[in-house]
Design a protein around this motif. Structure first.
Motif, PDB file in Angstrom:
ATOM      1  N   GLN A 465       0.838  -1.391  -0.170  1.00  0.00           N
ATOM      2  CA  GLN A 465       0.002   0.024   0.050  1.00  0.00           C
ATOM      3  C   GLN A 465       0.940   1.321   0.074  1.00  0.00           C
ATOM      4  O   GLN A 465       0.524   2.416  -0.636  1.00  0.00           O
ATOM      5  CB  GLN A 465      -0.903   0.035   1.242  1.00  0.00           C
ATOM      6  CG  GLN A 465      -1.998  -0.893   1.062  1.00  0.00           C
ATOM      7  CD  GLN A 465      -2.799  -1.130   2.324  1.00  0.00           C
ATOM      8  OE1 GLN A 465      -2.372  -0.517   3.474  1.00  0.00           O
ATOM      9  NE2 GLN A 465      -3.805  -2.033   2.505  1.00  0.00           N
ATOM     10  N   LEU A 468       2.751   1.694  -3.573  1.00  0.00           N
ATOM     11  CA  LEU A 468       1.845   1.829  -4.723  1.00  0.00           C
ATOM     12  C   LEU A 468       1.206   3.317  -4.618  1.00  0.00           C
ATOM     13  O   LEU A 468       1.160   4.234  -5.342  1.00  0.00           O
ATOM     14  CB  LEU A 468       0.507   0.932  -4.700  1.00  0.00           C
ATOM     15  CG  LEU A 468       0.707  -0.442  -5.296  1.00  0.00           C
ATOM     16  CD1 LEU A 468      -0.483  -1.428  -4.786  1.00  0.00           C
ATOM     17  CD2 LEU A 468       0.870  -0.336  -6.759  1.00  0.00           C
ATOM     18  N   ASN A 472       2.238   5.892  -7.535  1.00  0.00           N
ATOM     19  CA  ASN A 472       1.053   6.322  -8.304  1.00  0.00           C
ATOM     20  C   ASN A 472       1.420   7.895  -8.023  1.00  0.00           C
ATOM     21  O   ASN A 472       0.953   8.679  -9.228  1.00  0.00           O
ATOM     22  CB  ASN A 472      -0.164   5.868  -7.886  1.00  0.00           C
ATOM     23  CG  ASN A 472      -0.528   4.540  -8.135  1.00  0.00           C
ATOM     24  OD1 ASN A 472      -0.142   4.088  -9.160  1.00  0.00           O
ATOM     25  ND2 ASN A 472      -1.299   4.058  -7.191  1.00  0.00           N
ATOM     26  N   THR A 480       4.552   0.433 -10.054  1.00  0.00           N
ATOM     27  CA  THR A 480       3.372   0.318  -9.868  1.00  0.00           C
ATOM     28  C   THR A 480       2.857  -0.942 -10.327  1.00  0.00           C
ATOM     29  O   THR A 480       1.825  -1.907  -9.668  1.00  0.00           O
ATOM     30  CB  THR A 480       2.318   1.342 -10.597  1.00  0.00           C
ATOM     31  OG1 THR A 480       2.786   2.744 -10.156  1.00  0.00           O
ATOM     32  CG2 THR A 480       1.026   1.185 -10.791  1.00  0.00           C
ATOM     33  N   SER A 481       3.264  -1.305 -11.488  1.00  0.00           N
ATOM     34  CA  SER A 481       2.886  -2.707 -12.271  1.00  0.00           C
ATOM     35  C   SER A 481       3.563  -3.898 -11.172  1.00  0.00           C
ATOM     36  O   SER A 481       2.979  -4.918 -11.179  1.00  0.00           O
ATOM     37  CB  SER A 481       3.553  -2.759 -13.526  1.00  0.00           C
ATOM     38  OG  SER A 481       4.863  -2.824 -13.467  1.00  0.00           O
ATOM     39  N   LEU A 484       1.280  -4.110  -8.063  1.00  0.00           N
ATOM     40  CA  LEU A 484      -0.160  -4.572  -8.144  1.00  0.00           C
ATOM     41  C   LEU A 484      -0.280  -6.066  -8.580  1.00  0.00           C
ATOM     42  O   LEU A 484      -0.963  -6.668  -8.225  1.00  0.00           O
ATOM     43  CB  LEU A 484      -0.638  -4.016  -9.822  1.00  0.00           C
ATOM     44  CG  LEU A 484      -1.297  -2.388  -9.487  1.00  0.00           C
ATOM     45  CD1 LEU A 484      -1.507  -1.851 -10.710  1.00  0.00           C
ATOM     46  CD2 LEU A 484      -2.336  -2.423  -8.452  1.00  0.00           C
ATOM     47  N   LEU A 487       0.328  -7.832  -5.296  1.00  0.00           N
ATOM     48  CA  LEU A 487      -0.766  -7.818  -4.516  1.00  0.00           C
ATOM     49  C   LEU A 487      -1.959  -8.925  -5.040  1.00  0.00           C
ATOM     50  O   LEU A 487      -2.352  -9.516  -4.288  1.00  0.00           O
ATOM     51  CB  LEU A 487      -1.377  -6.607  -4.680  1.00  0.00           C
ATOM     52  CG  LEU A 487      -2.508  -6.149  -3.698  1.00  0.00           C
ATOM     53  CD1 LEU A 487      -1.799  -6.451  -2.243  1.00  0.00           C
ATOM     54  CD2 LEU A 487      -2.706  -4.633  -3.889  1.00  0.00           C
ATOM     55  N   GLY A 488      -1.910  -8.923  -6.475  1.00  0.00           N
ATOM     56  CA  GLY A 488      -2.777  -9.999  -6.985  1.00  0.00           C
ATOM     57  C   GLY A 488      -2.243 -11.300  -6.470  1.00  0.00           C
ATOM     58  O   GLY A 488      -3.120 -12.235  -6.336  1.00  0.00           O
ATOM     59  N   ASP A 502      -8.846  -7.652 -10.363  1.00  0.00           N
ATOM     60  CA  ASP A 502      -8.497  -6.083 -10.345  1.00  0.00           C
ATOM     61  C   ASP A 502      -7.307  -5.439 -10.213  1.00  0.00           C
ATOM     62  O   ASP A 502      -6.964  -4.513 -10.405  1.00  0.00           O
ATOM     63  CB  ASP A 502      -9.542  -5.498  -8.955  1.00  0.00           C
ATOM     64  CG  ASP A 502     -11.106  -5.866  -8.997  1.00  0.00           C
ATOM     65  OD1 ASP A 502     -11.261  -5.834 -10.516  1.00  0.00           O
ATOM     66  OD2 ASP A 502     -11.679  -5.972  -8.021  1.00  0.00           O
ATOM     67  N   MET A 503      -6.056  -6.418  -9.628  1.00  0.00           N
ATOM     68  CA  MET A 503      -5.031  -6.041  -9.578  1.00  0.00           C
ATOM     69  C   MET A 503      -4.037  -6.402 -10.720  1.00  0.00           C
ATOM     70  O   MET A 503      -3.138  -5.599 -11.507  1.00  0.00           O
ATOM     71  CB  MET A 503      -4.224  -6.745  -8.215  1.00  0.00           C
ATOM     72  CG  MET A 503      -4.772  -6.497  -7.086  1.00  0.00           C
ATOM     73  SD  MET A 503      -4.628  -4.746  -6.515  1.00  0.00           S
ATOM     74  CE  MET A 503      -6.397  -4.268  -6.886  1.00  0.00           C
ATOM     75  N   ALA A 507      -2.044  -4.132 -14.154  1.00  0.00           N
ATOM     76  CA  ALA A 507      -0.561  -4.314 -13.972  1.00  0.00           C
ATOM     77  C   ALA A 507      -0.283  -4.786 -15.236  1.00  0.00           C
ATOM     78  O   ALA A 507       1.057  -4.402 -15.846  1.00  0.00           O
ATOM     79  CB  ALA A 507      -0.275  -5.446 -12.955  1.00  0.00           C
TER      80      ALA A 507
END
Length: 613
Positions: A465, A468, A472, A480-481, A484, A487-488, A502-503, A507
């Motif tokens: 968190q 990111l 961002n 960022t990619s 994400l 996180l996925g 969503d992640m 990405a």
């Protein structure tokens, strides 16, 4: 010889005709000047002749030892004679420059310090020698002494009412404060420079070049902090400023023999500024995840360097070339072209080994690139050795952190928890300077990755968190990619399948736009597994095909890289001789880790391949 002047002038004229002939006949030119010395002229003529021979031999014959003998003789004859100040100061400057290039910094500094003691009444030479000494002090890492010298330069410039020279000293001071990572001092100096440039009433060209220096420092500062989004406006201003300068008629400033020094110094030639703006644009594009743009700018800059080197093989051009190559290597690693990456590293090593000073300045970057390549080749032991070697020679705090973060990734991936924890106090996001957005975001990501491998998913999400949010804020698309997709992966491990898509989808979109093949490989594998869980066989087949296609391409390139003789460089830990034989055959390849090099002014004249780059 009762009256040497007529013969001296005749020999001098003949020497000049040989020097300016097409092609120059340097041998006969020097013989004419040696003829002057054979006539036992007075000390004033002898001193000037030794200076002429020394500079000609140095420039045309590249015979450094012979040139130094003549220059030292010129200096010895001129030093006690006030009527030979021009010979004294020019021989001092050329001697110091030549000795510094040889790595003989102690003698170079000694000559400059003696020159400064007797040049107070010659404002031009006094300021020029101060700039020259400051450059050497910076190159040797003595930034505190350089700062004190630049303060003296500012005071001298004010006393002789030369705002242009004062600004150059002040901007140089700003550059040094950037190297020191002294945020408060940088802000103070840059604020004063901004006001002075606005109020500057000199020529339009001089004001433009001062503004270019000022904007370069600002852009470099923002980029060193990873503030990719915030710097866009300043970078655009810099590009427009240099474009304007290059379209103006060239009114190059020359030495004023009256001893005044207003507007007789420049930061760097316009042609070099064009390359510099390409270089910082490359660095910006690389951080922003715009690899195609970075490659385009790099090719244009390298073409200009190649063109300029046929006329001016300066060390600054070589430094620009090396920094561009460093950044190109990172582009190749991100796009999965490991063959091109190791070939460029080999070419980079060849260039650096031709110059001990250059190798000293870039050896940490060179070993870092080898570490990143080793990671991409899944050779983790070699990666660790290369990163540790890079750390041992690194003197820059930010770059030390960057290397440590990549070493931390290796430790996390190879389950070396104890080694990671020893490193963690240096790479925790709270230990990274607040203004370093990219390093802070990267530190949070690396700590999240380590927690993920330890199955500490709650802690990993907290770090992600933070990463990111920072990424961002400043459009750090690669981070960022990375964040994400990790996180996925965590959501998939926790069986929170509804949140994985969503992640991973955004990405993958970012990774394809960059393009970053390892994130694409990781993301396509996640989506394939997710579709399988959902029973979506069409989606699974599509992602399986994408994954297999990427895997085939990467494995083909991987096997090709393994077959290259340059691949053995992953075992090279700095021995000067090893590898020179085969790297020599690649020295014509025309394709940074470091930020834009700023020069002190002189006279006009799959996630298995995961890494942070």
């Amino acid at each position: 010889m009762a009256n040497p002047d007529p013969l001296y002038l005749a020999l001098l004229g003949t020497a000049e005709s040989f020097r300016t002939s097409n092609p120059p006949n340097i041998k006969l030119c020097v013989q004419c000047l040696q003829g002057v010395l054979n006539c036992k002229p007075p000390p004033r003529i002898e001193a000037r002749t030794h200076l002429q021979i020394g500079t000609i031999v140095l420039h045309f014959a590249k015979n450094t030892d012979a040139a130094l003998q003549h220059l030292e003789k010129a200096w010895t004859l001129a030093y006690p004679d006030p009527s030979l100040d021009d010979v004294k100061f020019e021989s001092t400057s050329v001697l110091a420059d030549t000795m510094a290039k040889q790595g003989n910094y102690a003698n170079a500094v000694g000559y400059l310090q003696r020159g400064l003691q007797v040049s107070q009444q010659s404002h031009y030479w006094h300021c020029r020698l101060m700039f020259q000494l400051a450059q050497i002090l910076v190159s040797q890492g003595d930034l505190a002494s350089a700062n004190r010298l630049l303060d003296k330069g500012c005071a001298v410039s004010r006393s002789i009412q030369s705002p242009h020279t004062e600004l150059l000293f002040l901007l140089s001071k700003g550059m040094v404060s950037l190297l020191q990572s002294n945020t408060h001092e940088t802000a103070t100096v840059m604020s004063a420079c901004g006001r002075m440039i606005t109020e500057y009433s000199g020529s339009v060209e001089s004001k433009g070049m001062l503004k270019a220096f000022f904007l370069t420092l600002q852009v470099t500062h923002y980029l060193s902090c990873g503030m990719v989004k915030s710097v866009k406006s300043l970078l655009r201003q810099l590009q427009e400023c240099i474009q304007t300068l290059t379209t103006q008629e060239d009114n190059s400033l020359v030495y004023n023999p009256t001893g005044q020094c207003n507007e007789v110094f420049q930061w760097m030639p316009k042609e070099h500024m064009c390359i510099l703006v390409y270089l910082v644009s490359v660095y910006h594009a690389l951080q922003a995840g715009q690899l195609a743009k970075a490659q385009t700018y790099s090719e244009k800059a390298l073409a200009q360097i190649h063109s300029l080197k046929t006329l001016d093989d300066s060390s600054l051009l070589t430094s620009f070339q090396v920094i561009l190559l460093e950044n190109i290597v990172m582009c190749h690693i991100s796009t999965g072209n490991k063959v091109a990456a190791i070939q460029q590293i080999s070419h980079l090593k060849f260039i650096c080994l031709q110059d001990s000073r250059l190798y000293h300045c870039h050896r940490s970057q060179l070993h870092t690139l080898l570490g990143l390549y080793s990671m991409a080749m899944n050779s983790m032991e070699h990666a660790i050795s290369q990163f540790q070697t890079a750390l041992s020679s690194c003197t820059d705090t930010h770059f030390w952190t960057f290397i440590s973060l990549n070493l931390g990734i290796v430790y996390a991936r190879t389950n070396r928890h104890a080694e990671f924890m020893q490193l963690s106090e240096h790479i925790h996001p709270h230990r990274v300077p607040q203004e370093s957005y990219s390093l802070k975001a990267a530190a949070a990501y690396v700590n999240a990755l380590q927690r993920f491998f330890q199955a500490q998913y709650a802690d990993a999400k907290l770090f992600l968190q933070e990463s990111l949010k920072l990424a961002n804020t400043e459009d750090l698309h690669k981070l960022t990619s990375c964040g994400l997709v990790l996180l996925g992966q965590i959501f998939l491990q926790l069986q929170r399948t509804s949140e994985v898509m969503d992640m991973v989808s955004p990405a993958l979109q970012l990774a394809q736009k960059i393009p970053e093949v390892n994130i694409q490989l990781w993301g396509s594998a996640l989506l394939r597994d997710l579709y399988r869980l959902f029973g979506n066989f069409a989606g699974e087949a599509q992602e399986s095909h994408a994954h297999q296609s990427l895997t085939h391409s990467l494995l083909t390139n991987h096997c090709q890289a393994l077959e290259l003789p340059e691949h053995s460089l992953i075992s090279w830990l700095g021995e000067m001789s090893q590898g020179v034989e085969y790297t020599n055959q690649h020295h014509n390849v025309q394709n940074g880790i470091t930020s834009a090099a700023a020069a002190v002014p002189g006279p006009s004249g799959s996630h298995s391949s995961h890494h942070l780059t």
